[in-house]
Write a protein that holds these residues in place. Structure first.
Motif, PDB file in Angstrom:
ATOM      1  N   ASP A 642       5.943  24.448 -19.957  1.00 58.72           N
ATOM      2  CA  ASP A 642       6.981  24.586 -19.183  1.00 58.72           C
ATOM      3  C   ASP A 642       8.028  25.421 -19.316  1.00 58.72           C
ATOM      4  O   ASP A 642       8.584  25.991 -18.385  1.00 58.72           O
ATOM      5  N   ARG A 686      10.624  17.287 -14.734  1.00 59.13           N
ATOM      6  CA  ARG A 686      10.635  18.090 -15.976  1.00 59.13           C
ATOM      7  C   ARG A 686      11.521  19.442 -15.526  1.00 59.13           C
ATOM      8  O   ARG A 686      11.276  19.930 -14.619  1.00 59.13           O
ATOM      9  N   VAL A 711      10.145  22.530 -13.327  1.00 61.82           N
ATOM     10  CA  VAL A 711       8.964  22.941 -13.319  1.00 61.82           C
ATOM     11  C   VAL A 711       8.022  21.781 -13.281  1.00 61.82           C
ATOM     12  O   VAL A 711       6.800  21.899 -13.902  1.00 61.82           O
TER      13      VAL A 711
END
Length: 729
Positions: A642, A686, A711
């Motif tokens: 991420d 996220r 993300v």
């Protein structure tokens, strides 16, 4: 399909400097399917049937002025002719011209809107369907610039110098037919060039250049994309109109005097006074503003799920994710004590103290309602967002599982989002680059997540495929990839290598590198069967990281297109996709065993060209390139975490970051490092913070700037723009 992608190897900046309004440009691609997602030969019948064209919306032409189909009686003047009549006209050697494709075909409407943004002018599109060995129109010139998108077949073009019609202006030509001195008959200049325009190619012709096109031995389908740019004549007219709206003298009636015979004559005695008024007050910038508003107000929304979005307006709150509807152009202005957001034929007004809120929604593609600045209460933020949704400026992002309908809230457990519009939302704008706000200009074409799932190139990502390539399970977890690196093609077996060698023997390959030969061969339709069998490998920093499986034929074409950049050091590819729960076996890739990514989008570009397009002064380009290189070479940055997906996205899509670095270099600050850290949130979305750390070269004082990126899904997006932050004690 941005202007940069359309222009292929020519940067938009060079196009406007060297070609715009000056000389023709031919771009050869050797990619026959390049325009396939816009419009194709198979779409013509559907357009004729569903569009139900009326007189004036189509023409039937055969090297003469086009005519409408003849009707049997007056009662049918308001009806669309039967399809069979179009068939008969075409089979008798006549070309079919369909006007206003952008008003009837949403994919073309999106491209048209992108060109309107880039070229700052109205854009129109016509479809030309020409029988074999036919010619739609004789040698002529146009009073506007145009692009030709050759969709199918090929045409032989002859382009002539303007002759005695240099820089023609439609309004003046119309007046010349009645009151102005009649111009002499048009005489084209010397033949400038002859060329073959093939499927996938693009041709740009400025207004005034004579041209004619003759079809070859197959059916030809092309789009003429008209670019109705602003002339100095038009600019002065607009500026004069703006001045007249504020000047009683200009609006006053010219006095009349009587001649001895009793006839009235205009008395221009005040001419000197008016001339002085014009000299002192005519502001060309005001003419530009009038022009911008004229063509912005003439735009219509692109169909993208507006009515479905309205079902979710009642559920708006600060945690709702919204996005700008695709293809919108907007401006923000101050009028007295009011801030005005202008788009389409609509306006939204707020107190001038809230202008930052309107600037934010006008320049940010996707955001949470709660991120709207300068509005103190959730009720007011929701009220503004609801108004913008109802008027067609914003759309509500709805999780896929809720598309049938009960709520607009983000499901914390969802990682698969689509907007109600089901479409990408590229940033747009036009305001000066400033690192304190999100900047609208991307040098990479807008992302698309529309695929042909039935394509032979598709491998299911759920493990249901029984082919040999998907038989071997992988211990690697699934997830998303947003990686910057290099694509290479490998032969999976000796028979594929030998098959390619047979094809190469019949291909002209003089002075081509091995990579260029591979591109030339695999990009031909007849050799698609070889391209499907190739093993595609993605390397990061020279280290092989993934094998690539294209989700559809679209991504397969992008993989083949990546070879066109050659092998020089600046050639760069971007891979966006999903880590597959199964990996290709080593036998499917010449003994190579790597995690597999199912590609949803592939970009290819040259780093030097990318940096050249950044809005930086020439002396600042090196700083921009250094930042990109530092991000590319972060430790372990293969783009499957991420944190690295966030920073890679920013490097390619967020130009404001480059402006920030250059500004700090000008202040004698060094970029000390890039910090990346996940954000703890109450929801399961996220979020990643990316922090740029600068230190003064003279005093060692540190300054930090942060930007926040979501993300959760395959395609990251900005949550908050760059802003200064302070370190804890």
């Amino acid at each position: 399909m941005t202007l940069q992608r359309l222009l292929h190897g020519v940067s938009p900046r060079d196009f406007f400097k060297d070609y715009w309004g000056k000389k023709p440009l031919l771009i050869k691609r050797n990619q026959p399917l390049f325009y396939q997602s816009l419009f194709s030969l198979s779409d013509v019948d559907g357009l004729l049937f569903s569009g139900r064209l009326r007189p004036g919306e189509y023409r039937i032409s055969e090297s003469t002025e086009g005519i409408d189909l003849q009707y049997r009686d007056r009662g049918e003047l308001d009806k669309s002719p039967p399809l069979a009549e179009f068939y008969r006209a075409f089979n008798s050697g006549k070309s079919l011209v369909l006007h206003g494709l952008n008003l009837r075909w949403p994919p073309m409407a999106v491209v048209t809107r992108e060109l309107e943004r880039a070229c700052a002018c109205p854009v129109t599109t016509n479809v030309y369907l020409t029988p074999p060995s036919a010619q739609a129109y004789p040698l002529h010139y146009d009073s506007h610039d145009f692009f030709i998108f050759q969709l199918h077949g090929s045409k032989h073009w002859r382009i002539f110098e303007p002759g005695n019609r240099a820089e023609p202006v439609r309004e003046l030509l119309t007046l010349a037919e009645t009151v102005l001195p009649a111009p002499e008959g048009w005489m084209p200049g010397a033949l400038r060039q002859e060329l073959e325009l093939e499927a996938g190619d693009l041709l740009y012709v400025p207004r005034g250049f004579g041209h004619e096109a003759v079809n070859q031995d197959k059916i030809s389908l092309h789009l003429t994309v008209g670019l109705h740019g602003l002339t100095w004549f038009g600019l002065v007219n607009n500026a004069l109109a703006h001045l007249a709206s504020h000047s009683e003298n200009l609006r006053s009636t010219i006095p009349i005097t009587l001649a001895p015979d009793g006839s009235g004559m205009h008395d221009l005695g005040r001419g000197a006074q008016i001339g002085k008024l014009l000299d002192e007050n005519l502001n060309l910038s005001s003419g530009l503003e009038v022009w911008r508003k004229l063509y912005l107000n003439g735009l219509e929304p692109i169909p993208d799920g507006y009515w479905k979005t309205l079902e979710h307006v009642a559920d708006l709150d600060d945690a709702t994710l919204v996005c700008r509807r695709r293809g919108l152009l907007a401006s923000v202005e101050v009028r007295g004590n009011t801030a005005v957001l202008r788009f389409l034929q609509e306006t939204v007004t707020r107190p001038v103290e809230e202008i930052e809120a309107l600037q934010f929604v006008a320049s940010t593609a996707r955001f949470l309602v709660g991120a709207i600045p300068e509005i103190g209460s959730e009720e007011n933020r929701v009220g503004l967002a609801a108004d913008l949704v109802r008027k067609g400026f914003l759309s509500i992002v709805v999780p896929v599982e809720e598309q049938a309908g009960s709520a607009s809230h983000i499901n914390p457990g969802s990682t698969n989002e689509l907007s109600a519009a089901q479409a990408p939302y590229p940033l747009e704008g036009g305001r000066p680059v400033n690192y304190s706000e999100e900047v609208a200009e991307s040098n990479i074409s807008p992302m698309s997540n529309t695929h042909d799932e039935a394509s032979p190139a598709t491998h299911p990502v759920d493990g249901s495929c029984n082919c040999a390539a998907c038989a071997q399970p992988s211990s690697q977890p699934t997830g998303y990839v947003y990686s910057i690196g290099r694509i290479n093609a490998r032969f999976p077996s000796i028979d594929i290598e030998k098959e390619l060698a047979q094809v190469v023997r019949t291909t002209e390959t003089v002075n081509l590198t091995d990579r260029e030969v591979l591109h030339q061969v695999l990009s031909q339709n007849d050799n698609a069967y070889i391209a499907r069998e190739m093993c595609w490998v993605f390397s990061v920093g020279g280290v092989e990281a993934f094998t690539i499986v294209p989700r559809s034929g679209i991504e397969l074409a992008e993989l083949v297109g990546s070879l066109a950049l050659g092998a020089h050091a600046g050639a760069t590819n971007v891979l966006i996709g999903t880590r597959s729960p199964v990996s290709l076996p080593a036998s499917a890739c010449g003994g190579l065993s790597l995690p597999t990514v199912v590609a949803s989008k592939i970009y290819s570009f040259d780093i030097d060209e990318f940096v050249k397009e950044l809005p930086l002064d020439e002396g600042q380009k090196a700083a921009g390139k250094e930042l990109l290189e530092r991000i590319r070479h972060l430790i372990d940055n293969v783009g499957d975490m991420d944190e690295h997906r966030a920073v890679n996205y920013l490097a390619l899509r967020y130009i404001a970051m480059y402006s920030l670095v250059v500004d700090n270099y000008n202040r004698d600050f060094s970029l000390q490092g890039v910090g990346i850290s996940p954000v703890s949130t109450r929801s399961q979305r996220r979020i990643v913070d990316v922090t740029l750390r600068f230190v003064s070269r003279k005093t060692d004082v540190r300054e930090l700037y942060a930007v926040r990126v979501d993300v959760t899904g395959m395609f990251p997006f900005l949550v908050t723009p760059l802003h200064p932050v302070f370190e804890k004690d």
